[in-house]
Design a protein around this motif. Structure first.
Motif, PDB file in Angstrom:
ATOM      1  N   LEU A 187       0.295  -1.104   0.000  1.00  0.00           N
ATOM      2  CA  LEU A 187      -0.371   0.001  -0.776  1.00  0.00           C
ATOM      3  C   LEU A 187       0.930   1.261  -0.474  1.00  0.00           C
ATOM      4  N   TYR A 223      -5.457   3.322   5.288  1.00  0.00           N
ATOM      5  CA  TYR A 223      -5.966   2.996   4.817  1.00  0.00           C
ATOM      6  C   TYR A 223      -6.960   1.708   4.658  1.00  0.00           C
ATOM      7  N   VAL A 225      -8.813  -1.800   3.013  1.00  0.00           N
ATOM      8  CA  VAL A 225      -8.642  -3.123   2.124  1.00  0.00           C
ATOM      9  C   VAL A 225      -9.953  -4.007   2.364  1.00  0.00           C
ATOM     10  N   VAL A 311     -10.289  -0.157  -1.713  1.00  0.00           N
ATOM     11  CA  VAL A 311      -9.222   0.468  -1.101  1.00  0.00           C
ATOM     12  C   VAL A 311      -9.767   2.145  -1.099  1.00  0.00           C
ATOM     13  N   PRO A 319      -4.053   5.512  -2.981  1.00  0.00           N
ATOM     14  CA  PRO A 319      -2.589   4.864  -3.428  1.00  0.00           C
ATOM     15  C   PRO A 319      -3.171   4.743  -5.062  1.00  0.00           C
ATOM     16  N   ALA A 323      -0.652  -0.655  -6.734  1.00  0.00           N
ATOM     17  CA  ALA A 323      -0.797  -1.043  -5.467  1.00  0.00           C
ATOM     18  C   ALA A 323      -1.543  -1.656  -5.202  1.00  0.00           C
ATOM     19  N   ILE A 327      -1.133  -5.716  -5.365  1.00  0.00           N
ATOM     20  CA  ILE A 327      -1.780  -6.835  -4.039  1.00  0.00           C
ATOM     21  C   ILE A 327      -2.752  -7.774  -4.773  1.00  0.00           C
TER      22      ILE A 327
END
Length: 343
Positions: A187, A223, A225, A311, A319, A323, A327
């Motif tokens: 992140l 953040y 997620v 996110v 982000p 990113a 992920i």
């Protein structure tokens, strides 16, 4: 029980032990309060620990001074006290008993005892520090903080949609795959650690609980997620066409892990509740912060169903799109069934 065992220890072991433990705990709790921002209560507790350690240091100093001032024992003090001379009887003098010299009692070495206690606790503290640096699988430490444990609804019965869907994973499976130690680095916030993680076995809305839609969420200071899987017949290509009818300016098609994928943006929902505290008022659903979602098909042929990786942050900061791709490439291959028996 522990206090009783400590009281059984000799003075020169017990006091350095209490000083060491009190100092370590006091410094650690004060660090949590002042650096980690845990509040004033840990600060008071840490100060109490340090104050207790300081008082014990004072007791040890007084004991050492008392030992130094004590005069050494002489042979005259060790010899038995003889009674006053008595005039012997005219008949036969009494036999004189020779004075027996008492052995000098050797006192334990205070410095050796204190050094042994401090060394023992240094070894124990070093072992605990090394254990804290090791990850859960026992391999070499990576330097990343351990993630928060996933909170699961273990007692709730799995919806029938999961049993009727071959290969459907659960919220626990998604949380186990998403809640990784390398997630903060992906992140762009490597210094953070997850403060909350959960997995739920939900169903898709407006489907009469017939479509499985497990979800997992991991929250950080910056953040949040969320990873979900939807087992419906909607393909990513069809979803991309639907975005053209709305505000699809931020939509972007791409390929992730050899599968069709789509990047979209949308605002989260914001709901306020008044719990009687008077600090807020209840109201209708409002517009929350902007979120970025990466939708990836289950397979390369895009035959229906997808993973959604979302996110967002309360500040509205997002982000970079790369990113989300990183992920997805790190998390999706690790999703496996096994958290619950679905047969």
């Amino acid at each position: 029980m522990l206090g009783f065992l400590v009281r059984l220890l000799p003075f020169w072991i017990r006091e350095p032990l209490i000083i060491l433990v009190g100092t370590v705990f006091g410094v650690r709790i004060l660090f949590m309060a002042l650096v980690d921002g845990e509040g004033w209560v840990p600060a008071v507790i840490g100060a109490v620990f340090l104050l207790g350690a300081a008082l014990r240091v004072r007791v040890v100093v007084h004991a050492l001074r008392a030992r130094r001032r004590r005069p050494p024992a002489t042979e005259a003090d060790l010899a038995p006290v003889t009674p006053a001379p008595v005039t012997p009887a005219p008949v036969t003098p009494a036999p004189v008993t020779p004075a027996v010299r008492r052995p000098v009692e050797r006192k334990p070495n205070a410095f050796a005892q204190a050094s042994f206690a401090i060394g023992l606790f240094a070894v124990i503290g070093g072992a605990l520090w090394i254990e804290g640096k090791l990850p859960e699988d026992g391999t070499a430490a990576t330097g990343a903080s351990r993630p928060a444990a996933c909170r699961l609804d273990e007692d709730e019965e799995l919806p029938s949609a999961y049993r009727s869907t071959p290969g459907a994973v659960t919220g626990a499976d998604l949380c186990r795959a998403l809640n990784r130690t390398e997630l903060p680095e992906l992140l762009g916030t490597p210094a953070e650690r997850s403060v909350y993680a959960s997995g739920t076995d939900s169903t898709a809305p407006l489907t009469d609980r017939k479509v499985a839609q497990p979800e997992a969420r991991v929250e950080f200071e910056t953040y949040t997620v969320e990873l979900s899987a939807t087992y419906n017949k909607l393909t990513v290509a069809q979803y991309a066409k639907l975005t053209t009818y709305g505000d699809g300016r931020d939509a972007r098609k791409l390929t992730v892990l050899g599968r069709p994928a789509l990047l979209t943006s949308d605002h989260m929902m914001k709901i306020q509740f008044d719990l009687g505290s008077g600090e807020g008022a209840s109201g209708p659903v409002g517009q929350g912060p902007l979120a970025r979602t990466l939708t990836v098909a289950f397979d390369g042929k895009d035959r229906g169903g997808s993973y959604d990786l979302t996110v967002w942050s309360e500040s509205g900061l997002l982000p970079h799109d790369s990113a989300l791709v990183d992920i997805a490439e790190a998390v999706l291959p690790r999703i496996t069934r096994g958290a619950r028996d679905q047969d």
